[in-house]
Design an enzyme around this catalytic site. Sequence first.
Site, mmCIF file in Angstrom:
data_model
loop_
_atom_site.group_PDB
_atom_site.id
_atom_site.type_symbol
_atom_site.label_atom_id
_atom_site.label_comp_id
_atom_site.label_asym_id
_atom_site.label_seq_id
_atom_site.Cartn_x
_atom_site.Cartn_y
_atom_site.Cartn_z
ATOM 1 N N LEU A 212 -37.008 -103.809 -47.884
ATOM 2 C CA LEU A 212 -37.619 -102.824 -48.503
ATOM 3 C C LEU A 212 -39.101 -102.602 -48.753
ATOM 4 O O LEU A 212 -39.598 -101.554 -49.470
ATOM 5 C CB LEU A 212 -36.821 -102.597 -49.997
ATOM 6 C CG LEU A 212 -35.285 -102.565 -50.190
ATOM 7 C CD1 LEU A 212 -34.804 -102.545 -51.646
ATOM 8 C CD2 LEU A 212 -34.521 -101.684 -49.313
ATOM 9 N N TYR B 113 -49.897 -94.450 -41.676
ATOM 10 C CA TYR B 113 -48.672 -94.945 -42.421
ATOM 11 C C TYR B 113 -47.538 -94.578 -41.489
ATOM 12 O O TYR B 113 -46.758 -95.545 -41.202
ATOM 13 C CB TYR B 113 -48.693 -94.275 -43.841
ATOM 14 C CG TYR B 113 -47.333 -94.251 -44.414
ATOM 15 C CD1 TYR B 113 -47.092 -95.777 -44.760
ATOM 16 C CD2 TYR B 113 -46.309 -93.471 -44.749
ATOM 17 C CE1 TYR B 113 -45.864 -96.131 -45.439
ATOM 18 C CE2 TYR B 113 -45.278 -93.635 -45.165
ATOM 19 C CZ TYR B 113 -44.817 -94.856 -45.766
ATOM 20 O OH TYR B 113 -43.785 -95.182 -46.366
ATOM 21 N N ASN C 209 -38.485 -87.862 -50.085
ATOM 22 C CA ASN C 209 -39.003 -88.352 -51.409
ATOM 23 C C ASN C 209 -37.709 -88.804 -52.389
ATOM 24 O O ASN C 209 -36.978 -87.998 -52.742
ATOM 25 C CB ASN C 209 -39.454 -87.059 -52.150
ATOM 26 C CG ASN C 209 -40.904 -86.478 -51.200
ATOM 27 O OD1 ASN C 209 -41.879 -86.952 -51.731
ATOM 28 N ND2 ASN C 209 -40.425 -85.837 -50.289
ATOM 29 N N HIS D 97 -20.352 -81.535 -100.761
ATOM 30 C CA HIS D 97 -20.140 -82.244 -102.044
ATOM 31 C C HIS D 97 -18.693 -82.266 -102.160
ATOM 32 O O HIS D 97 -18.087 -80.933 -101.884
ATOM 33 C CB HIS D 97 -21.146 -81.809 -103.013
ATOM 34 C CG HIS D 97 -22.698 -82.251 -102.456
ATOM 35 N ND1 HIS D 97 -23.141 -83.299 -102.067
ATOM 36 C CD2 HIS D 97 -23.480 -81.318 -102.665
ATOM 37 C CE1 HIS D 97 -24.303 -83.112 -101.674
ATOM 38 N NE2 HIS D 97 -24.693 -82.029 -102.060
ATOM 39 N N PRO D 98 -18.108 -82.996 -102.914
ATOM 40 C CA PRO D 98 -16.758 -83.009 -103.829
ATOM 41 C C PRO D 98 -16.445 -81.485 -104.372
ATOM 42 O O PRO D 98 -17.294 -81.125 -105.023
ATOM 43 C CB PRO D 98 -16.682 -84.137 -104.565
ATOM 44 C CG PRO D 98 -17.605 -85.180 -103.850
ATOM 45 C CD PRO D 98 -18.764 -84.426 -103.630
#
Length: 375
Positions: free
Chosen positions: A53, A107, A136, A286-287
């Site tokens: 690689l 390259y 890519n 809430h309760p």
Amino acid sequence: MKVFITGANGFIGKNLQLHLAQRSDLQVVCFTRDNDRAQLTHLLSGVDFVFHLAGINRPKDPSEYLSGNVDLTLELCLAIGAIAQKTGKKVPIVYTSSTQANCDNPYGQSKRAAEEELLTVARSHQVPVHLFRLPNVFGKWSRPNYNSVVATFCYNIARNLPVQLNDPTAPITLLYIDDLIERFLQLMDGSDSVANTAGFEAVTPQYTTTVGDLARQIVAFKDSRETFIVERVGTGLKRALYATYVSHLPVSSFTYAVPQYSDPRGVFAEMLKTPDCGQFSYFTAHPGITRGGHYHHSKTEKFLVIRGQARFKFKHMQTGQIHELFTSGNKAEVVETVPGWAHDITNVGTDEMIVMLWANEIYDRTRPDTFACVL
């Protein structure tokens, strides 16, 4: 199996190492720029598979193309050839070339030359060689402003930095890192080689888009934290792009706030919305508090009590039929509302109740399909 990786600290190498680390049947030997090439022969002793690689793609001096892409490949081929000649062992090699090998620039020329060295050892010693001319490649750990336009866009957009679009209509072919690694592992495990029409190793899927569409998609990922509408990121290119975008978030962006509304009954908070599959939220009570008290013509909801004790009450809007049921956070049980039935939910316990909620559509204040009804 003993596996040898050149360029092990590069983008592809890091991802490959992580996948290989999940397996207990492998010994991995890494070769990086910190290693002396004189060590190659020694490090290759007993190796069963090579991932080559390493490469140079943006050197300060163009002469580095020859040293990094051609000379290293030649030395590797000589060592693998020597192993084949001495022991009869033909060590397969995977090589990551580039689609730019078709180009007549320094390259591209260096990558073509490296390919030729590998093909030479394949012919002279019958060493299996798998050449990948990659487009890519993108994914986690890709470097912005270096080897991936996707990484550059993800990095900049995540940080509110500008992105440069010289030609938004320019086509671009993309390959996701996990798809590439999967093909690597198949070859390592003995899969047959499959060539594309040009004779190089085939890897799928590959995606074609434009530079402008790519940028717009990544901007949409960022905007989803403001709109709370998540993109369709479960499959294909969007899944891969989203994973890559999130991997480039700075640690300061690992969290973000969502709307939370408080009143004497408790709190209500929206988590996310989807374009066509509704929205997710949660609320507390809430309760003794009752929430809801409405019906829908078409809208449906799923409730999951994750803490506390709940009583659901339903009333059929035509017949007046009443139905009650009880559930709690002690069991994973979804309660689903039905169009034409009014419903409410009461905290019948002594502690605060917490309930997760999914609705099949995003709430539209102009057309809410939610009508008050006392049960």
